[in-house]
Design a protein around this motif. Sequence first.
Motif, PDB file in Angstrom:
ATOM      1  N   VAL A  67       4.886   9.399  -5.695  1.00 44.29           N
ATOM      2  CA  VAL A  67       3.748   8.691  -5.099  1.00 44.29           C
ATOM      3  C   VAL A  67       3.140   9.565  -4.002  1.00 44.29           C
ATOM      4  CG1 VAL A  67       4.697   6.404  -5.602  1.00 44.29           C
ATOM      5  CG2 VAL A  67       5.200   7.494  -3.418  1.00 44.29           C
ATOM      6  N   PRO A  68       1.835   9.423  -3.750  1.00 48.79           N
ATOM      7  CA  PRO A  68       1.218  10.190  -2.649  1.00 48.79           C
ATOM      8  C   PRO A  68       1.658   9.649  -1.300  1.00 48.79           C
ATOM      9  CG  PRO A  68      -0.376   8.703  -3.656  1.00 48.79           C
ATOM     10  CD  PRO A  68       0.848   8.633  -4.517  1.00 48.79           C
ATOM     11  N   GLU A  69       1.559  10.483  -0.272  1.00 54.25           N
ATOM     12  CA  GLU A  69       2.071  10.114   1.050  1.00 54.25           C
ATOM     13  C   GLU A  69       1.297   8.960   1.679  1.00 54.25           C
ATOM     14  OE1 GLU A  69       1.518  12.977   4.093  1.00 54.25           O
ATOM     15  OE2 GLU A  69      -0.423  13.665   3.354  1.00 54.25           O
ATOM     16  N   ASN A  70       0.048   8.770   1.289  1.00 51.91           N
ATOM     17  CA  ASN A  70      -0.761   7.715   1.894  1.00 51.91           C
ATOM     18  C   ASN A  70      -0.628   6.379   1.182  1.00 51.91           C
ATOM     19  OD1 ASN A  70      -2.053   8.427  -0.450  1.00 51.91           O
ATOM     20  ND2 ASN A  70      -4.104   8.654   0.466  1.00 51.91           N
ATOM     21  N   LEU A  71       0.280   6.288   0.201  1.00 54.15           N
ATOM     22  CA  LEU A  71       0.469   5.047  -0.552  1.00 54.15           C
ATOM     23  C   LEU A  71       1.707   4.328  -0.039  1.00 54.15           C
ATOM     24  CD1 LEU A  71      -0.497   3.325  -2.997  1.00 54.15           C
ATOM     25  CD2 LEU A  71       1.121   4.624  -4.405  1.00 54.15           C
ATOM     26  N   ASN A  72       1.563   3.058   0.328  1.00 50.25           N
ATOM     27  CA  ASN A  72       2.702   2.262   0.774  1.00 50.25           C
ATOM     28  C   ASN A  72       3.473   1.792  -0.459  1.00 50.25           C
ATOM     29  OD1 ASN A  72       4.543   0.666   2.044  1.00 50.25           O
ATOM     30  ND2 ASN A  72       3.077  -0.876   2.756  1.00 50.25           N
ATOM     31  N   TYR A  73       4.612   2.432  -0.722  1.00 47.90           N
ATOM     32  CA  TYR A  73       5.362   2.171  -1.951  1.00 47.90           C
ATOM     33  C   TYR A  73       6.281   0.955  -1.846  1.00 47.90           C
ATOM     34  CZ  TYR A  73       8.959   4.649   0.719  1.00 47.90           C
ATOM     35  OH  TYR A  73       9.835   5.046   1.700  1.00 47.90           O
TER      36      TYR A  73
ATOM     37  N   LYS B 116       4.725   1.935 -22.615  1.00 45.94           N
ATOM     38  CA  LYS B 116       3.943   0.947 -21.874  1.00 45.94           C
ATOM     39  C   LYS B 116       4.521   0.749 -20.475  1.00 45.94           C
ATOM     40  CE  LYS B 116       2.264  -1.667 -25.864  1.00 45.94           C
ATOM     41  NZ  LYS B 116       2.249  -2.990 -26.546  1.00 45.94           N
ATOM     42  N   PHE B 117       5.842   0.790 -20.381  1.00 45.52           N
ATOM     43  CA  PHE B 117       6.496   0.648 -19.081  1.00 45.52           C
ATOM     44  C   PHE B 117       6.089   1.777 -18.146  1.00 45.52           C
ATOM     45  CE2 PHE B 117      10.513   1.668 -16.648  1.00 45.52           C
ATOM     46  CZ  PHE B 117      10.341   0.673 -15.699  1.00 45.52           C
ATOM     47  N   ILE B 118       6.125   2.999 -18.640  1.00 49.05           N
ATOM     48  CA  ILE B 118       5.737   4.155 -17.825  1.00 49.05           C
ATOM     49  C   ILE B 118       4.249   4.109 -17.490  1.00 49.05           C
ATOM     50  CG2 ILE B 118       5.483   6.672 -17.847  1.00 49.05           C
ATOM     51  CD1 ILE B 118       8.064   6.810 -19.456  1.00 49.05           C
ATOM     52  N   ASP B 119       3.422   3.741 -18.466  1.00 43.94           N
ATOM     53  CA  ASP B 119       1.974   3.663 -18.215  1.00 43.94           C
ATOM     54  C   ASP B 119       1.649   2.638 -17.134  1.00 43.94           C
ATOM     55  OD1 ASP B 119       1.423   5.630 -20.055  1.00 43.94           O
ATOM     56  OD2 ASP B 119       0.910   4.254 -21.683  1.00 43.94           O
ATOM     57  N   SER B 120       2.364   1.519 -17.136  1.00 43.78           N
ATOM     58  CA  SER B 120       2.108   0.497 -16.115  1.00 43.78           C
ATOM     59  C   SER B 120       2.480   1.000 -14.719  1.00 43.78           C
ATOM     60  CB  SER B 120       2.888  -0.777 -16.444  1.00 43.78           C
ATOM     61  OG  SER B 120       4.284  -0.541 -16.436  1.00 43.78           O
ATOM     62  N   LEU B 121       3.488   1.855 -14.641  1.00 36.69           N
ATOM     63  CA  LEU B 121       3.860   2.443 -13.355  1.00 36.69           C
ATOM     64  C   LEU B 121       2.835   3.481 -12.918  1.00 36.69           C
ATOM     65  CD1 LEU B 121       7.700   2.933 -13.992  1.00 36.69           C
ATOM     66  CD2 LEU B 121       6.646   1.223 -12.497  1.00 36.69           C
TER      67      LEU B 121
ATOM     68  N   ASN C 271       0.786   4.468  -9.211  1.00 38.26           N
ATOM     69  CA  ASN C 271       1.176   5.624  -8.391  1.00 38.26           C
ATOM     70  C   ASN C 271       0.148   6.750  -8.426  1.00 38.26           C
ATOM     71  OD1 ASN C 271       1.647   6.749 -10.949  1.00 38.26           O
ATOM     72  ND2 ASN C 271       3.400   7.946 -10.218  1.00 38.26           N
ATOM     73  N   GLY C 272      -1.085   6.413  -8.808  1.00 40.90           N
ATOM     74  CA  GLY C 272      -2.139   7.420  -8.820  1.00 40.90           C
ATOM     75  C   GLY C 272      -2.007   8.398  -9.978  1.00 40.90           C
ATOM     76  N   ASN C 273      -1.367   7.959 -11.073  1.00 36.80           N
ATOM     77  CA  ASN C 273      -1.212   8.782 -12.284  1.00 36.80           C
ATOM     78  C   ASN C 273      -0.390  10.057 -12.017  1.00 36.80           C
ATOM     79  OD1 ASN C 273      -1.629   8.925 -15.072  1.00 36.80           O
ATOM     80  ND2 ASN C 273      -3.330  10.366 -14.831  1.00 36.80           N
ATOM     81  N   LEU C 274       0.521   9.969 -11.055  1.00 37.04           N
ATOM     82  CA  LEU C 274       1.425  11.093 -10.801  1.00 37.04           C
ATOM     83  C   LEU C 274       2.657  10.983 -11.710  1.00 37.04           C
ATOM     84  CD1 LEU C 274       1.196  11.278  -6.897  1.00 37.04           C
ATOM     85  CD2 LEU C 274       0.050  12.731  -8.582  1.00 37.04           C
TER      86      LEU C 274
END
Length: 228
Positions: free
Chosen positions: A149-155, A200-205, A209-212
């Motif tokens: 995830v990018p640093e500016n995303l609250n995970y 589908k599980f991975i695509d939903s994630l 996460n910004g397609n990372l």
Amino acid sequence: MPKIFESVIGTNITIGTFLICIIAAVAAGFLISILYKATHRKESVSQSYIMSIVMLPGIVSVIILLINDTSKALGLAGAFSLVRFRSVPGDPKDIAYIFFAMAAGVSCGLGYITFAAIFIIILSAVMLVLNAFKYGMPDTSSMTLKITVPENLNYQGLFDSILDENTTSWHLKRVKTVDFGTLFDLVYSIELKNNVDQKKFIDSLRTLNGNLNVTLILYKYDDQIYAK
């Protein structure tokens, strides 16, 4: 008792009985190796392990034949056959096949060829039936999930709903910064439901996460870096 159920070994071991016992033991090992391959069709198998299964009954039968004290022969044969598993972690089923081959070798070494044949037939039939019905297979797969995830995303709590829907249990094992702090790697331990479409599980994630990068790994193939 019919003579076929009696030991072929008399008071003295002759060349004929020796050859009968060894050939029967090698044949038993070959049949057990075929059974092992049949029950591991969807898994990678080691040629050295297959060869060991073929050889083991013959080796055990020779030890039984040449050492008059049966208890000492069994102890020596057991020590030789299990030495591989003292240093290398073995699958419990693989160890069971070692004992299977040992039992066949002992039966042949004592001259009870018919009993060895019946034993192999019955246990092979049971194993094939259990394997066909996938007996004991769990409803989930233990896996490791890594999400970047990018640093500016609250995970925190971001992926909870997706994980709750597709797994029976999960927990966050590790959080690590990468690329000089511009990204976070989240490592989860999950029990993924077997009926889940992994793509589908991975695509939903990836939509969150910004397609990372999203990596899904079986536990036994887990990269050791995730456990450090």
